[in-house]
Design a protein around this motif. Structure first.
Motif, short mmCIF file in Angstrom:
data_model
loop_
_atom_site.label_atom_id
_atom_site.label_comp_id
_atom_site.label_asym_id
_atom_site.label_seq_id
_atom_site.Cartn_x
_atom_site.Cartn_y
_atom_site.Cartn_z
N THR A 1 67.63 92.01 23.88
CA THR A 1 67.46 91.21 25.09
C THR A 1 66.34 91.82 25.93
O THR A 1 66.14 93.03 25.94
N VAL A 2 65.60 90.95 26.68
CA VAL A 2 64.48 91.43 27.48
C VAL A 2 64.66 90.99 28.94
O VAL A 2 64.98 89.83 29.21
N VAL A 3 64.42 91.94 29.86
CA VAL A 3 64.40 91.66 31.29
C VAL A 3 63.01 92.03 31.81
O VAL A 3 62.55 93.15 31.61
N ALA A 4 62.33 91.08 32.45
CA ALA A 4 61.01 91.35 33.04
C ALA A 4 61.21 91.79 34.49
O ALA A 4 61.80 91.08 35.30
N GLU A 5 60.70 92.98 34.84
CA GLU A 5 60.86 93.52 36.19
C GLU A 5 59.69 93.11 37.09
O GLU A 5 58.57 92.90 36.62
N GLY A 6 59.96 93.00 38.37
CA GLY A 6 58.90 92.82 39.36
C GLY A 6 58.34 91.41 39.44
O GLY A 6 57.15 91.23 39.78
N ILE A 7 59.14 90.39 39.13
CA ILE A 7 58.66 89.01 39.26
C ILE A 7 58.61 88.64 40.74
O ILE A 7 59.63 88.68 41.44
N GLU A 8 57.41 88.30 41.21
CA GLU A 8 57.23 88.05 42.64
C GLU A 8 56.69 86.66 42.97
O GLU A 8 56.66 86.28 44.14
N ASN A 9 56.23 85.89 41.97
CA ASN A 9 55.70 84.56 42.27
C ASN A 9 56.03 83.59 41.14
O ASN A 9 56.34 83.99 40.01
N PRO A 10 55.95 82.28 41.43
CA PRO A 10 56.34 81.26 40.44
C PRO A 10 55.49 81.29 39.17
O PRO A 10 55.97 80.95 38.09
N LYS A 11 54.19 81.68 39.29
CA LYS A 11 53.33 81.70 38.11
C LYS A 11 53.85 82.71 37.09
O LYS A 11 53.87 82.43 35.88
N GLN A 12 54.24 83.86 37.57
CA GLN A 12 54.79 84.88 36.66
C GLN A 12 56.05 84.37 35.99
O GLN A 12 56.25 84.54 34.78
N TRP A 13 56.91 83.74 36.80
CA TRP A 13 58.16 83.18 36.26
C TRP A 13 57.86 82.16 35.17
O TRP A 13 58.42 82.22 34.07
N ALA A 14 56.95 81.26 35.45
CA ALA A 14 56.64 80.19 34.51
C ALA A 14 56.07 80.73 33.20
O ALA A 14 56.43 80.27 32.11
N LEU A 15 55.13 81.69 33.32
CA LEU A 15 54.53 82.27 32.11
C LEU A 15 55.58 82.99 31.26
O LEU A 15 55.62 82.84 30.04
N LEU A 16 56.43 83.78 31.89
CA LEU A 16 57.47 84.51 31.16
C LEU A 16 58.47 83.56 30.52
O LEU A 16 58.92 83.77 29.39
N LYS A 17 58.80 82.51 31.25
CA LYS A 17 59.73 81.51 30.70
C LYS A 17 59.14 80.85 29.47
O LYS A 17 59.82 80.66 28.46
N ARG A 18 57.84 80.49 29.56
CA ARG A 18 57.17 79.84 28.43
C ARG A 18 57.08 80.77 27.21
O ARG A 18 57.13 80.32 26.07
N LYS A 19 56.96 82.07 27.46
CA LYS A 19 56.84 83.04 26.37
C LYS A 19 58.20 83.37 25.74
O LYS A 19 58.27 84.13 24.77
N GLY A 20 59.29 82.86 26.30
CA GLY A 20 60.61 83.08 25.72
C GLY A 20 61.35 84.27 26.27
O GLY A 20 62.37 84.69 25.69
N CYS A 21 60.89 84.83 27.40
CA CYS A 21 61.62 85.93 28.02
C CYS A 21 62.91 85.39 28.63
O CYS A 21 62.89 84.40 29.35
N GLN A 22 64.05 86.05 28.36
CA GLN A 22 65.33 85.50 28.78
C GLN A 22 65.66 85.75 30.25
O GLN A 22 66.19 84.87 30.94
N GLY B 1 64.94 88.00 34.20
CA GLY B 1 63.97 88.58 35.11
C GLY B 1 64.64 89.32 36.26
O GLY B 1 65.85 89.19 36.50
N GLN B 2 63.82 90.03 37.02
CA GLN B 2 64.29 90.79 38.18
C GLN B 2 63.11 90.93 39.13
O GLN B 2 62.00 91.23 38.70
N GLY B 3 63.32 90.70 40.42
CA GLY B 3 62.20 90.85 41.34
C GLY B 3 62.43 90.16 42.67
O GLY B 3 63.43 89.47 42.88
N TYR B 4 61.44 90.35 43.56
CA TYR B 4 61.56 89.86 44.93
C TYR B 4 61.53 88.34 45.02
O TYR B 4 61.88 87.77 46.05
N ILE B 5 61.12 87.65 43.97
CA ILE B 5 61.09 86.19 44.03
C ILE B 5 62.50 85.64 44.25
O ILE B 5 62.66 84.56 44.83
N VAL B 6 63.49 86.37 43.80
CA VAL B 6 64.88 85.98 44.05
C VAL B 6 65.46 86.81 45.19
O VAL B 6 66.01 86.27 46.15
N SER B 7 65.29 88.13 45.11
CA SER B 7 65.86 88.97 46.16
C SER B 7 65.41 90.41 46.00
O SER B 7 65.24 90.90 44.88
#
Length: 792
Positions: free
Chosen positions: A741-762, A764-770
């Motif tokens: 399983t993979v967790v991407a750390e430090g997601i801070e904006n929608p572009k990062q979220w979208a790219l990681l989602k498209r690449k199949g990353c399950q 995330g963790q970061g200030y974009i949520v809290s």
């Protein structure tokens, strides 16, 4: 038994055991008392619970039990099950036959193991051998798996070596006494030989031993011309250790040159390994036969006996007579042969003691001084500042080789070791012989320059060192180029101390390392203030744990494909009563360096377990919490017991409290770490690898440790704002192939979220949520953003 193992790791403790045992040998003259002392006193100090000493019979067909100590020793009914063992039968008989030590961490896997009535899982067995003759074995067992270490083997082998010599000595003395009585020789000879045997063990100083030995020999044999020489097989050098000429002691100890050595009668004795007794005519005949050449005067009578000390050293003891009425006879040869054995044992004892002392004070790989010896010399030099008439200056250089870890990881430890040795040899040529060059561990070194004239002298030495280290090295077919970050600290006051000087040089080295490769940095007041703050934090950490000053904040981990919170990472905050909120980066590294991280981690795990229980009792959703812990916990099976107690104490559902380790936290014993992680499996504890991709150890971890989750470091995610990052694709592909399983750390904006989602990353963790939140706020956020919790 953990404390005993730790205690045995101390080289000083090993030396203490051997020295006490050697001293005790002087007092004990009966073999049965000696054997009882070994089993009941010496072996028990090693932390063993079972020990049996066997002796071989005269025909070397059986081993007979002569002494024992076991787990049932307190019972009057306790007996050794196997008191008579045929040579070659079982592990004990196998060691007797091969004369090679044997260690097993699990005797259940040993086909030749013969079960005893006592429970045992580990076994160590060493032979008692003297001059290639089997005397017996020492056999020890333990009910724990993998109990015996290399340190156990080393010290038990030393005990066996000394015990074998003592057994041989006692038997030799017995045989000699019988022979003396049978031949009705003079009482004086018997007393002299006994004196020699006694001083062979009593004398700690070889020079004093030689003096006493000669005085005794001179009363029994013509010894106006006498010498003892020691031959080093490795260096091919023969050194005269003790020399009497015309009854006068020569203070100089000449070394026979290699050109002369092959022509000497002593070398002939060493190579033939046979004693030589001859008169003047026979001596000249040996010369005519080409056995050796005449060196010095021709003796009227010549008597020499070779002896073997160990694999490296041989020796000869020689008497020469130049007077017609003083010639040697066969009886003199018998006496000198006995004396040669005592000389051999005395020399071997001192070499063994020196070897132990050297290992206790020096680095095994490089031969350099270790941290303890460096401290002792620095302390002594600082004390001398108070007695010096003129103002003196001492300097400590702290060296750290840049990127050495990459050489070890990419080319292997053998190449790394050879690289270190080459660097050490280059640096040695740049410093004074009076300087103390020490290895502090890994790729860290120190050079203590005592009584330097001024700082310019240090600058010149630094220039030589940095230039030497920068030269390309050809190591095992690889061309390697090094550089070093160097910290410099001075002391000129007797009020200073060694630890502070090392801390100052260490702080300067880290400052140099932060400035780039190959830098030199001098300790200054800014660093002094930083050290003061670090010392304050170190002192306050333990109080903080006791006073409950630490609080956990919780940052959510969320699903990227179907957005909702699935778990929390617990992050520590320190509410210091005087300085306020202390950032983790200010105290976690200090806790790691001082070892306080162990207590801190256990405290935080307790806090996490208590919070999970509090949420459950309040009817909140079951959620997973991960706690970042030091890799030091993966060096002891006690950590498994601690986690089990946490789960039991707080009634945690399986898998709700999990662990994170950072990639930079190198785990040295991967096999033990694997056993610990597997021991946690019944609790459902999963292992997260944090900051993945920032170091060199990760691939080794993935292949050798049962990692469950990878966390892509924030530095890679940050780059996704501007452009694609192929490393993210590679990590995701690697994780997919390994079913991680993979967790991407430090997601801070929608572009990062979208790219990681498209690449199949399950996840995330970061200030974009809290950002990290206190426990009550974190649970409020969870209740708003999830209807179910996914296990990751």
């Amino acid at each position: 038994m953990l404390s005993n193992n730790n205690k045995l790791e101390s080289k000083t403790e090993q030396l203490s055991i051997i020295n006490q045992f050697s001293s005790s040998l002087l007092q004990i003259t009966q073999l049965d008392e000696l054997f009882d002392y070994v089993t009941s006193q010496v072996v028990s100090r090693l932390g063993f619970v079972d020990c049996v000493i066997y002796l071989a019979d005269e025909q070397a067909e059986f081993l007979e039990e002569v002494a024992s100590m076991g787990v049932a020793h307190q019972s009057i009914d306790y007996q050794v099950a196997q008191t008579r063992i045929p040579i070659g039968q079982g592990i004990t008989g196998h060691v007797a036959r091969t004369q090679v030590p044997f260690v097993s961490g699990d005797v259940r896997k040993e086909a030749m193991y013969i079960a005893d009535s006592r429970p045992a899982l580990s076994e160590i067995c060493v032979p008692l051998v003297y001059e290639n003759t089997l005397l017996g074995v020492i056999d020890c067992e333990h009910p724990e798996l993998n109990y015996f270490t290399d340190a156990h083997l080393q010290i038990l082998s030393t005990v066996a070596h000394l015990l074998s010599a003592k057994i041989y000595q006692v038997r030799t003395l017995d045989n000699l006494t019988t022979t003396v009585k049978q031949l009705n020789q003079a009482q004086q000879l018997e007393q002299c030989l006994l004196k020699i045997a006694n001083i062979a063990y009593k004398s700690a100083d070889l020079n004093a031993f030689y003096d006493d030995l000669y005085q005794i020999i001179n009363t029994q044999l013509p010894a106006e011309n006498f010498f003892i020489a020691l031959y080093n097989r490795k260096s091919d050098v023969l050194e005269i250790k003790y020399l009497i000429e015309s009854e006068l002691k020569c203070l100089a100890t000449p070394k026979i040159s290699k050109d002369q050595l092959k022509d000497s009668a002593s070398y002939y004795l060493l190579k033939s390994n046979k004693p030589l007794l001859c008169d003047q005519i026979q001596f000249k005949q040996h010369i005519e036969d080409g056995h050796f050449k005449m060196l010095g005067r021709s003796p009227l009578s010549w008597l020499g006996v070779p002896f073997t000390v160990n694999e490296q050293y041989q020796g000869v003891i020689v008497l020469q007579s130049y007077q017609k009425h003083k010639s040697f006879e066969a009886h003199d040869l018998e006496i000198l042969t006995y004396i040669s054995r005592q000389v051999s044992m005395a020399i071997d004892r001192q070499i063994s003691r020196q070897a132990l002392e050297h290992r206790a004070l020096h680095d095994e790989l490089t031969g350099l001084a270790n941290r303890y010896l460096l401290f002792e010399r620095v302390k002594h030099a600082i004390l001398a500042l108070g007695r010096a008439k003129q103002k003196n200056l001492h300097c400590l250089l702290y060296l750290d080789l840049d990127r050495f870890k990459s050489i070890n990881d990419s080319l292997g430890h053998d190449v790394g070791d050879h690289f270190l040795i080459a660097i050490v040899n280059m640096v040695k040529s740049c410093i004074r012989k009076t300087d103390t060059f020490a290895r502090l561990g890994g790729d860290e070194f120190a050079i203590f320059m005592e009584n330097v004239q001024d700082k310019h002298q240090v600058e010149l030495a630094l220039e030589r060192i940095t230039n030497a280290i920068a030269k390309p090295l050809h190591i095992d077919g690889h061309v390697l180029q090094a550089s070093s970050s160097i910290g410099v600290a001075f002391t000129e006051s007797a009020k200073d101390n060694a630890i502070s000087l090392l801390q100052q040089a260490d702080a300067a080295m880290y400052e140099a390392k932060s400035r780039g490769r190959g830098q030199v940095c001098y300790f200054n007041n800014a660093m002094r203030r930083k050290l003061k703050r670090q010392a304050d934090i170190e002192n306050d950490l333990q109080h903080g744990i006791k006073n409950n000053e630490f609080e956990l904040f919780f940052q959510p981990i969320f699903a990227l494909q179907d957005p909702h919170i699935v778990s929390f990472e617990a992050l520590v905050r320190w509410h210091h009563p005087k300085t306020g909120l202390v950032p983790p980066n200010d105290f976690i590294p200090i806790a790691e360096q001082t070892g306080q991280i162990i207590d801190l981690d256990l405290h935080l795990l307790e806090l996490a377990g208590a919070q999970l229980q509090k949420w459950r009792r309040a009817g909140m959703p079951t959620i997973r919490v991960t706690v970042n812990v030091s890799s030091r916990h993966f060096a002891s099976l006690e950590f498994v017991d601690f986690m089990k107690k946490i789960y039991t104490k707080y009634q945690l559902p399986n898998g709700t409290l999990c662990l994170e380790i950072t990639e930079s936290g190198l785990i040295e014993n991967l096999s033990l770490a694997t056993r610990i992680i597997e021991g946690l499996e019944p609790l459902g504890v999963k292992l997260y690898l944090d900051d993945f991709g920032t170091g060199y150890s990760a691939l080794g971890y993935l292949h050798q440790l049962p990692i469950h989750v990878l966390k892509i470091d924030k530095s890679f995610v940050d780059q996704l704002t501007q452009k694609e990052n192929p490393l993210v694709d590679a990590i995701l592909s690697l994780a997919h192939s390994l079913k991680l399983t993979v967790v991407a750390e430090g997601i801070e904006n929608p572009k990062q979220w979208a790219l990681l989602k498209r690449k199949g990353c399950q996840f995330g963790q970061g200030y974009i949520v809290s950002k990290p939140l206190p426990a009550d706020k974190a649970m409020e956020l969870l209740l708003k953003h999830t209807e179910m919790v996914l296990p990751i």
